[in-house]
Design an enzyme around this catalytic site. Structure first.
Site, short mmCIF file in Angstrom:
data_model
loop_
_atom_site.label_atom_id
_atom_site.label_comp_id
_atom_site.label_asym_id
_atom_site.label_seq_id
_atom_site.Cartn_x
_atom_site.Cartn_y
_atom_site.Cartn_z
N ASP A 92 -60.24 33.80 6.78
CA ASP A 92 -61.55 33.17 6.54
C ASP A 92 -62.72 34.12 6.75
O ASP A 92 -63.74 33.76 7.34
CB ASP A 92 -61.73 31.92 7.41
CG ASP A 92 -60.85 30.76 6.98
OD1 ASP A 92 -59.97 30.98 6.12
OD2 ASP A 92 -61.01 29.67 7.51
N ASP A 98 -57.01 33.10 2.90
CA ASP A 98 -58.19 32.35 2.43
C ASP A 98 -59.49 33.08 2.76
O ASP A 98 -60.48 32.46 3.15
CB ASP A 98 -58.23 30.96 3.08
CG ASP A 98 -56.95 30.16 2.84
OD1 ASP A 98 -56.26 30.43 1.85
OD2 ASP A 98 -56.65 29.27 3.66
#
Length: 352
Positions: A173, A200
């Site tokens: 992230d 991600d």
């Protein structure tokens, strides 16, 4: 990477509410930050706090080389801020912290959460950053007790943001490109930037264009799955999520062990239908024959808006599991289409 030099630093560093220019298109700062105490401020946040409220023209903060270990928050009341690193390279100025989702808050009120982990949070519209590095330095190996390891380097929630020759460093992230609410579209333009991470590491519901630069997937030591580049949560009524054009996708992970993305549905929102287009880019062999992955909870990548167009490199495979746009379809998905909105915003003008 693009390097910028700040010239003509004013003696006080606080010479007005709008930046002057040196006649060659480069910013003359309104405030200067130096960790050694030789300038107006020793921290970036102190310079942000001193910036005018409700500005309508750029207010430039020059940051001299060094590592600034601090949390930085640009509030919505302070638009038109510009941060410029004055080193020769983006790596010369590093703004970083090390909170993760599961890091306990000092007051005992609970963990920070993903959004709260951000080293830098941007709520002020028309923000610009040039020639510096944002990082989240959370050390996963040093904290086995923390299982929620999302650790954001930069969280954006404002509109019309520009990052020019900027590095974003983290693991899971890294870069959270979002908006102030699900009903609001926020746009961000990344010119010649470098983004690295593993799981991600480019995610959110914002409209974001990555024009040039490098997106690097870090290996997690797996022989089968070393993560996902993107996790878009684009709202269903927004045709434009993430565009990657003229980008190099690189990695030190084994061949075929990284995915270009998977569809994120925050709180299982069925209206978050992620959109990603990778076009005119170079893709390394870490991306395999199946470039997209399902998200936990039963969300299939095939129901998202994922596509490629005219890519090259050993990982630019054309298979039944890698949807491709035709030339006529791709003509509707340009940098200008993603960014122009209703106000005609065009930060990519120098590319034309």
């Amino acid at each position: 990477m693009v390097a910028f030099t700040v010239l003509g630093v004013v003696a006080s560093g606080l010479a007005g509410t709008a930046a002057a220019h040196d006649g060659r298109g480069r910013d003359r700062p309104d405030a200067v930050v130096a960790a050694d105490g030789s300038a107006d401020f020793t921290s970036v946040q102190a310079a942000v706090d001193a910036a005018p409220t409700g500005a309508t023209e750029p207010w430039v903060i020059a940051v001299r080389p060094g590592e600034y270990r601090e949390l930085v928050k640009v509030p919505a009341t302070k638009p038109f801020l510009t941060l410029v690193g004055t080193g020769r390279h983006a790596r010369d100025v590093v703004i970083a912290y090390d909170n993760a989702n599961g890091t306990p808050k000092p007051d005992g009120s609970g963990p920070y959460g993903t959004s709260g982990s951000a080293s830098v949070t941007l709520d002020g519209a028309d923000f610009t950053a040039r020639n510096l590095t944002f990082a989240n330095l959370f050390d996963e190996a040093a904290h086995p007790e923390i299982t929620n390891r999302q650790a954001v380097a930069v969280l954006t929630r404002a509109d019309r943001l520009v990052f020019d020759g900027v590095r974003f460093l983290g693991n899971q992230d890294t870069l959270y490109v979002n908006s102030s609410s699900a009903a609001v579209v926020a746009r961000a333009y990344f010119r010649d930037c470098y983004v690295e991470g593993d799981v991600d590491f480019i995610f959110g519901r914002a409209t974001a264009v990555f024009d040039g630069g490098e997106v690097r997937s870090l290996t997690r030591g797996s022989t089968t799955n070393n993560g996902y580049v993107t996790a878009p949560s684009t709202m269903i009524d927004n045709p434009y999520g993430f565009l990657f054009t003229r980008v190099r996708f690189t990695s030190d992970a084994p061949a075929g062990t990284v995915f270009l993305g998977r569809p994120w549905h925050p709180s299982n929102d069925p209206n978050a239908i992620g959109q990603v287009l990778v076009r005119d880019s170079w893709i390394g062999d870490h991306i395999g024959a199946v470039a997209w992955s399902d998200f936990s909870g039963g969300w299939s990548w095939r129901d998202a808006r994922f596509a490629e167009h005219h890519n090259r490199g050993p990982g630019a495979l054309v298979t039944p599991d890698r949807p491709q746009l035709t030339r006529s379809e791709a003509a509707a998905f340009t940098v200008r289409a993603y960014l122009s909105g209703t106000d005609g915003w065009s930060p990519d003008a120098r590319r034309r």
